[in-house]
Design a protein around this motif. Sequence first.
Motif, PDB file in Angstrom:
ATOM      1  N   ARG B  77       2.537   5.509  -8.556  1.00 41.69           N
ATOM      2  CA  ARG B  77       0.951   5.766  -7.447  1.00 41.69           C
ATOM      3  C   ARG B  77       1.497   4.414  -6.812  1.00 41.69           C
ATOM      4  O   ARG B  77       1.808   3.044  -7.257  1.00 41.69           O
ATOM      5  N   ALA B  78       0.207   4.257  -5.919  1.00 36.19           N
ATOM      6  CA  ALA B  78       0.487   2.877  -4.957  1.00 36.19           C
ATOM      7  C   ALA B  78      -1.218   2.858  -4.745  1.00 36.19           C
ATOM      8  O   ALA B  78      -2.082   3.974  -4.685  1.00 36.19           O
ATOM      9  N   TYR B  79      -0.899   1.680  -3.954  1.00 34.62           N
ATOM     10  CA  TYR B  79      -2.818   1.390  -4.237  1.00 34.62           C
ATOM     11  C   TYR B  79      -2.401   1.356  -2.203  1.00 34.62           C
ATOM     12  O   TYR B  79      -3.410   1.348  -1.863  1.00 34.62           O
ATOM     13  N   GLU B  80      -1.462   1.785  -1.451  1.00 36.71           N
ATOM     14  CA  GLU B  80      -2.115   2.724  -0.522  1.00 36.71           C
ATOM     15  C   GLU B  80      -1.143   3.449   0.091  1.00 36.71           C
ATOM     16  O   GLU B  80       0.283   3.081   0.257  1.00 36.71           O
ATOM     17  N   VAL B  82      -0.059   5.198   3.788  1.00 34.96           N
ATOM     18  CA  VAL B  82      -0.513   5.248   5.126  1.00 34.96           C
ATOM     19  C   VAL B  82       0.599   6.687   6.114  1.00 34.96           C
ATOM     20  O   VAL B  82       1.424   5.283   6.273  1.00 34.96           O
ATOM     21  N   GLN B 114      -4.649   7.879   6.221  1.00 31.41           N
ATOM     22  CA  GLN B 114      -4.752   6.820   5.136  1.00 31.41           C
ATOM     23  C   GLN B 114      -4.877   8.177   4.436  1.00 31.41           C
ATOM     24  O   GLN B 114      -5.534   9.520   4.297  1.00 31.41           O
ATOM     25  N   GLY B 115      -3.522   8.012   3.264  1.00 28.24           N
ATOM     26  CA  GLY B 115      -3.300   9.212   2.866  1.00 28.24           C
ATOM     27  C   GLY B 115      -3.542   9.048   0.674  1.00 28.24           C
ATOM     28  O   GLY B 115      -4.236   8.236   1.004  1.00 28.24           O
ATOM     29  N   GLY B 116      -3.293   9.641   0.725  1.00 31.25           N
ATOM     30  CA  GLY B 116      -4.791   9.580  -0.902  1.00 31.25           C
ATOM     31  C   GLY B 116      -3.205   9.229  -1.993  1.00 31.25           C
ATOM     32  O   GLY B 116      -1.527   9.644  -1.937  1.00 31.25           O
ATOM     33  N   SER B 117      -3.435   8.163  -3.420  1.00 33.65           N
ATOM     34  CA  SER B 117      -2.102   7.829  -3.855  1.00 33.65           C
ATOM     35  C   SER B 117      -1.960   7.303  -4.923  1.00 33.65           C
ATOM     36  O   SER B 117      -1.127   6.805  -5.704  1.00 33.65           O
ATOM     37  N   SER B 118      -3.316   8.178  -5.493  1.00 36.21           N
ATOM     38  CA  SER B 118      -3.186   7.675  -7.701  1.00 36.21           C
ATOM     39  C   SER B 118      -2.123   8.129  -8.174  1.00 36.21           C
ATOM     40  O   SER B 118      -2.199   8.245  -9.261  1.00 36.21           O
ATOM     41  N   ASP B 119      -1.722   9.531  -7.210  1.00 35.56           N
ATOM     42  CA  ASP B 119      -0.577  10.718  -8.512  1.00 35.56           C
ATOM     43  C   ASP B 119       0.074  11.332  -7.038  1.00 35.56           C
ATOM     44  O   ASP B 119      -0.077  11.967  -6.887  1.00 35.56           O
ATOM     45  N   PHE B 188      -8.377  15.181   4.576  1.00 34.07           N
ATOM     46  CA  PHE B 188      -8.863  14.659   3.543  1.00 34.07           C
ATOM     47  C   PHE B 188      -7.570  16.279   2.191  1.00 34.07           C
ATOM     48  O   PHE B 188      -6.605  15.890   1.888  1.00 34.07           O
ATOM     49  N   VAL B 189      -8.693  17.469   2.671  1.00 36.65           N
ATOM     50  CA  VAL B 189      -8.233  18.262   1.286  1.00 36.65           C
ATOM     51  C   VAL B 189      -6.885  18.980   2.309  1.00 36.65           C
ATOM     52  O   VAL B 189      -5.801  19.830   1.381  1.00 36.65           O
ATOM     53  N   LYS B 191      -4.195  17.318   2.734  1.00 42.48           N
ATOM     54  CA  LYS B 191      -2.680  16.961   1.951  1.00 42.48           C
ATOM     55  C   LYS B 191      -2.880  16.817   0.935  1.00 42.48           C
ATOM     56  O   LYS B 191      -3.746  16.127  -0.019  1.00 42.48           O
TER      57      LYS B 191
END
Lengths: 325, 325
Positions: B77-80, B82, B114-119, B188-189, B191
């Motif tokens: 998981r990452a904080y950012e 891009v 900006q991509g999602g990065s918690s998982d 958003f959805v 990606k």
Amino acid sequence: MKLATRDDGTRDGALLIVRRDGAVAVDATDIARTMQDALDRWDEVEPALQARFEALQSGSIPGEPLDIATLHAPLPRAYEWVDGSAFISHIVLVRKARGAEPPETLRTEPLVYQGGSSDLLAPTQDIPLVDEAWGLDFEAEIVCILGDTPQGTTADKAAPYVKLVTLCNDITLRNLIPPELKKGFGFFVSKPASAFGPFAVTPDELGSAWQDGRVHLPMNVWWNDEQVGKAEAGEEMHFSFHDLVQHITKTRAFGAGTLLGSGTIANEDETNGFSCIAERRMRDILATGAPQTRFMQAGDTVRIEVRDAEGVNVFGTIAQTVVSA
Amino acid sequence: MKLATRDDGTRDGALLIVRRDGAVAVDATDIARTMQDALDRWDEVEPALQARFEALQSGSIPGEPLDIATLHAPLPRAYEWVDGSAFISHIVLVRKARGAEPPETLRTEPLVYQGGSSDLLAPTQDIPLVDEAWGLDFEAEIVCILGDTPQGTTADKAAPYVKLVTLCNDITLRNLIPPELKKGFGFFVSKPASAFGPFAVTPDELGSAWQDGRVHLPMNVWWNDEQVGKAEAGEEMHFSFHDLVQHITKTRAFGAGTLLGSGTIANEDETNGFSCIAERRMRDILATGAPQTRFMQAGDTVRIEVRDAEGVNVFGTIAQTVVSA
């Protein structure tokens, strides 16, 4: 219970438990070092945090006086910052302001964008202003902090994933939005670091004001000490936080500590004021043909807070000053 | 040096140092527990990591055989996250494919989302397919991992902030893009979670192939064991990683561990194949009037790797299978 993050010089700060009135706090790092650590192990640590909060609340633990200026954002950095735009009147007004049509799916599908989250601002941190021409604006929002939330979570199953609720100032560079959106990839450079906090509270702290995934309390906003907004944060939130969870989990899962924002709180009733300057400017245009209200300048301040029926300052006050960078 | 993250059941995994040939690795958790921890304290830990890498490379530390299937993404998981789109021919082709014009600023201003990065997905993790009609596509990319990068970093000052380089499969749901972009808030959805890894290497591991913030090596892509792509990752990268750093830091700072992607590697020369199916379909349309190539289906595999002039598999191989979810 009420939690916060003390800025102890580390990247993620130290977890605090805060008394309901916000005046006193107690260290919680022996239970969970950081807010992220607590969210990562929520089921394991929540009972111990809750017990200490109750002890603080009852006075059996005295705690230490709390200075809001020592707090960081609840999550000084987060793995995900997803911001909705759940207030229809905000979307309609702001799109009018930039000469754009509202999307066809305005009332059927939530709008969300992915924000940056490696470097979030503390509730009393200065807002750096590089160029006044960028059109610096505040946006007062409610933000839910999620636990691990699986892909395909439907709205009716979403409530347990909302672990905490907090405040956000989703700072926006209005004049950078049109060229950025024209490129088709989202808001990127028009969204600098957002500010959060001071407190993140479990939904039960909101009592009956937390209903159907909405916070039914007014959002108070002061710009240079003049109260400019008192919009109801619940009633006109077209998509609830539960609806937003269903939308965002359509194609992926979200990890613990995901920040999920409401979008700017906005009401159709103009007498409730505004939670961002762009709305005020749009109303100017509708009334007079041109915006009469400027964006933020160096030296300006913004304060944001939500009080419950008993007058408790639920999330504490975001209080920021714009400084030339 | 070459680093990786072993999946030890924790959220962030355990830091490994990997021999240049990728066959052998040694634990590094006594130096830094995780890849994020190493990036958070890079200047402090880099010499010790480098020394152990050299000992592993010389054989003075034997190490343990490494099974790529035990690895997580370098940052699980990452904080950012891009992601740029720095290859002009990709933008032009893909926009043609969805009947959209390239942006006016195509050659003067980078596109990033900006991509999602918690998982994030591990390099050998299955790709879940919920609905074939969503149009599942792979996108082979180079990704830089940044250290703490201040706001206002210009391209000529960007090189020191690139700490590591890795691979990405930026999985995309092509048929969800047009309705999502129409709403104006980004992808958003469309990606879902991206896959990364297996190895993250310091730029010096690339030798002379790392030039001016570009990786001058071919990106090899196999779809169901047929090599479909061998596009040069450097030459036609219109905006270098350094240019991308300048662009993204215009309005904010980025924290250690920020993932910054190149966008799909793409060449004008059709004989170099493709790094995403959307490009192949566009070329189908230009040649025959209709797409002849389907998107991914359950059971399909994709493999992505970059080899240097000596044949070293620099980042290891992303090797994923699509499974019905």
